[in-house]
Design a protein around this motif. Structure first.
Motif, PDB file in Angstrom:
ATOM      1  N   LYS A 170       0.834  -1.217   0.000  1.00  0.00           N
ATOM      2  CA  LYS A 170       0.000   0.000   0.000  1.00  0.00           C
ATOM      3  C   LYS A 170       0.862   1.258   0.000  1.00  0.00           C
ATOM      4  O   LYS A 170       0.558   2.230  -0.684  1.00  0.00           O
ATOM      5  CB  LYS A 170      -0.949  -0.001   1.204  1.00  0.00           C
ATOM      6  N   ASP A 173       2.386   1.655  -3.386  1.00  0.00           N
ATOM      7  CA  ASP A 173       1.401   2.123  -4.357  1.00  0.00           C
ATOM      8  C   ASP A 173       1.280   3.651  -4.273  1.00  0.00           C
ATOM      9  O   ASP A 173       1.294   4.352  -5.295  1.00  0.00           O
ATOM     10  CB  ASP A 173       0.057   1.447  -4.044  1.00  0.00           C
ATOM     11  N   ASP A 202      -6.302   1.109   5.955  1.00  0.00           N
ATOM     12  CA  ASP A 202      -6.017   1.858   4.726  1.00  0.00           C
ATOM     13  C   ASP A 202      -4.942   2.898   4.994  1.00  0.00           C
ATOM     14  O   ASP A 202      -4.774   3.362   6.123  1.00  0.00           O
ATOM     15  CB  ASP A 202      -7.284   2.594   4.245  1.00  0.00           C
TER      16      ASP A 202
END
Ligand code: GDP
Ligand code: MN
Length: 383
Positions: A170, A173, A202
């Motif tokens: 994550k 990314d 998240d």
């Protein structure tokens, strides 16, 4: 060029970097009609100034109701925020950003900068976000890592931080999206501090700072349009319109110099003689009557200035012509403060003679040392 947090987030959003939903207001009346789009009941109210450190200074506040949001907006607008990154005078808050609040599990730090020693784009990542990265680097050096990357989109960061592969994925990314935004906008810095991991796992950019390469701005009218002159020093903006580089400081000796290196040396020698420069001012290669006049106007608009040291090296521009320019500007502006002028280079003897015979309060100096002593003496006699 620097932009606000809300503008940086707008850009990052276009490059699919996750950022909280938010909207900008310039009055508390604007809150009501827009707040429903955030679809939350925890809000963050954030003062928009071109400086960080707002959290500790009361410029970032969590609100639990629309009423509280309005109250905080009201309190923040037109207040002066003093943070460790503003001048001691602080910065007036003219815009407030309202965001959906995030529930934070952990704060990280992620930035992309140009490392001038390696000449490479470099990610800086830290597991200790939310604080000043400089402090983390000093106190917990093992918790900060720098990853230089080549101009390709193949890179990986933060593999060695004991994070789970999902977390690493994550973060990477987001790093790739930051990289795309950086290249596409000719940025010089993107800093996300904190990059947070929410309680649902998240990753989201809770704060964002972007700077751009001024020399590439001509390619980005959409970024030039984001410039907020209210955040810049008025005199510095004015100076830039005349091709002058001016930085205001706190002392009482105004400096007018050509060339950044000579300007630095001039400030150093003033300090060496225990006085303080009022500014850095580089008039560039063209010390004409017009630029000299504009430069003197800007220097003298600072009422702390008690005297001016002019230190010009005449290369292509001859010192006699510069001397005439200084005399005309002094007459036109009826300058009564002491003006010490040191000219060096082509025709400097002629330049000095012209200044000495001007009948004005202009003191010609020989060499930088003599010039510095003379202006410091003049100014200390006045105060
Ligand atoms: P800065 O102080 O100017 O760098 O402003 P930031 O945007 O980084 O905010 C400062 C701090 O406020 C962050 O490090 C967070 O701890 C906190 N903060 C900001 N947004 C939120 C949020 O949505 N939820 C929570 N709980 N804290 C937040
Ligand atoms: Mn921050």
């Amino acid at each position: 060029m620097n932009i606000h947090e809300y503008q940086a987030k707008e850009i990052l959003r276009k490059f699919h970097v996750p950022v909280p939903k938010g909207f900008i207001v310039t009055s508390s009346e604007e809150v009501e009609s827009q707040i429903s789009q955030l679809q939350t009941d925890i809000f963050v109210v954030k003062a928009q100034i071109h400086a960080g450190g707002r959290g500790k200074a009361g410029g970032v506040r969590l609100a639990k109701s629309i009423k509280e949001v309005k109250q905080f907006v009201h309190d923040m607008l037109h207040s002066t925020l003093i943070t460790h990154q503003t001048s001691p005078m602080g910065q007036c808050v003219r815009k407030v950003y309202i965001e959906a609040g995030s529930s934070i599990k952990k704060e990280y730090y992620l930035s992309l900068v140009i490392d001038s020693s390696s000449g490479k784009l470099t990610f800086v990542f830290s597991s200790e976000g939310g604080m000043d990265i400089e402090e983390v680097a000093i106190n917990f050096p093992s918790k900060v890592t720098k990853i230089s990357i080549d101009l390709s989109s193949k890179f990986r960061i933060c593999d060695d931080f004991g994070l789970h592969s999902k977390q690493v994925e994550k973060i990477n990314d987001i790093a790739h999206k930051m990289y795309e935004a950086f290249i596409a906008t000719d940025a010089s810095q993107i800093e996300i501090n904190p990059l947070v991991e929410t309680s649902s796992g998240d990753f989201i950019a809770l704060d964002a700072k972007m700077n751009f390469d001024d020399n590439a701005l001509y390619r980005h009218p959409e970024i030039i349009a984001l410039r907020d002159y209210d955040e810049e020093v008025k005199e510095e903006v004015e100076a830039s319109q005349y091709g002058l580089s001016y930085i205001k400081m706190d002392g009482n000796i105004g400096c007018m110099v050509n060339g950044a290196g000579l300007a630095m040396a001039t400030m150093d020698i003033i300090k060496y003689y225990n006085a303080e420069p009022a500014n850095f001012l580089d008039v560039g290669g063209n010390a004409s009557k017009e630029t000299v006049t504009e430069a003197l106007k800007i220097i003298l608009s600072d009422n702390k200035v008690k005297g001016v040291l002019v230190n010009i090296f005449g290369g292509i521009m001859r010192c006699d012509i510069i001397a005439h320019g200084i005399i005309e500007a002094t007459k036109e502006m009826r300058i009564s403060l002491p003006l010490v002028v040191r000219l060096s280079g082509t025709n400097f003897e002629e330049g000095k003679r012209i200044l000495e015979n001007s009948g004005l309060n202009i003191i010609a100096a020989d060499g930088l040392d003599d010039a510095a002593r003379k202006i410091v003496k003049e100014v200390s006699c006045l105060s």
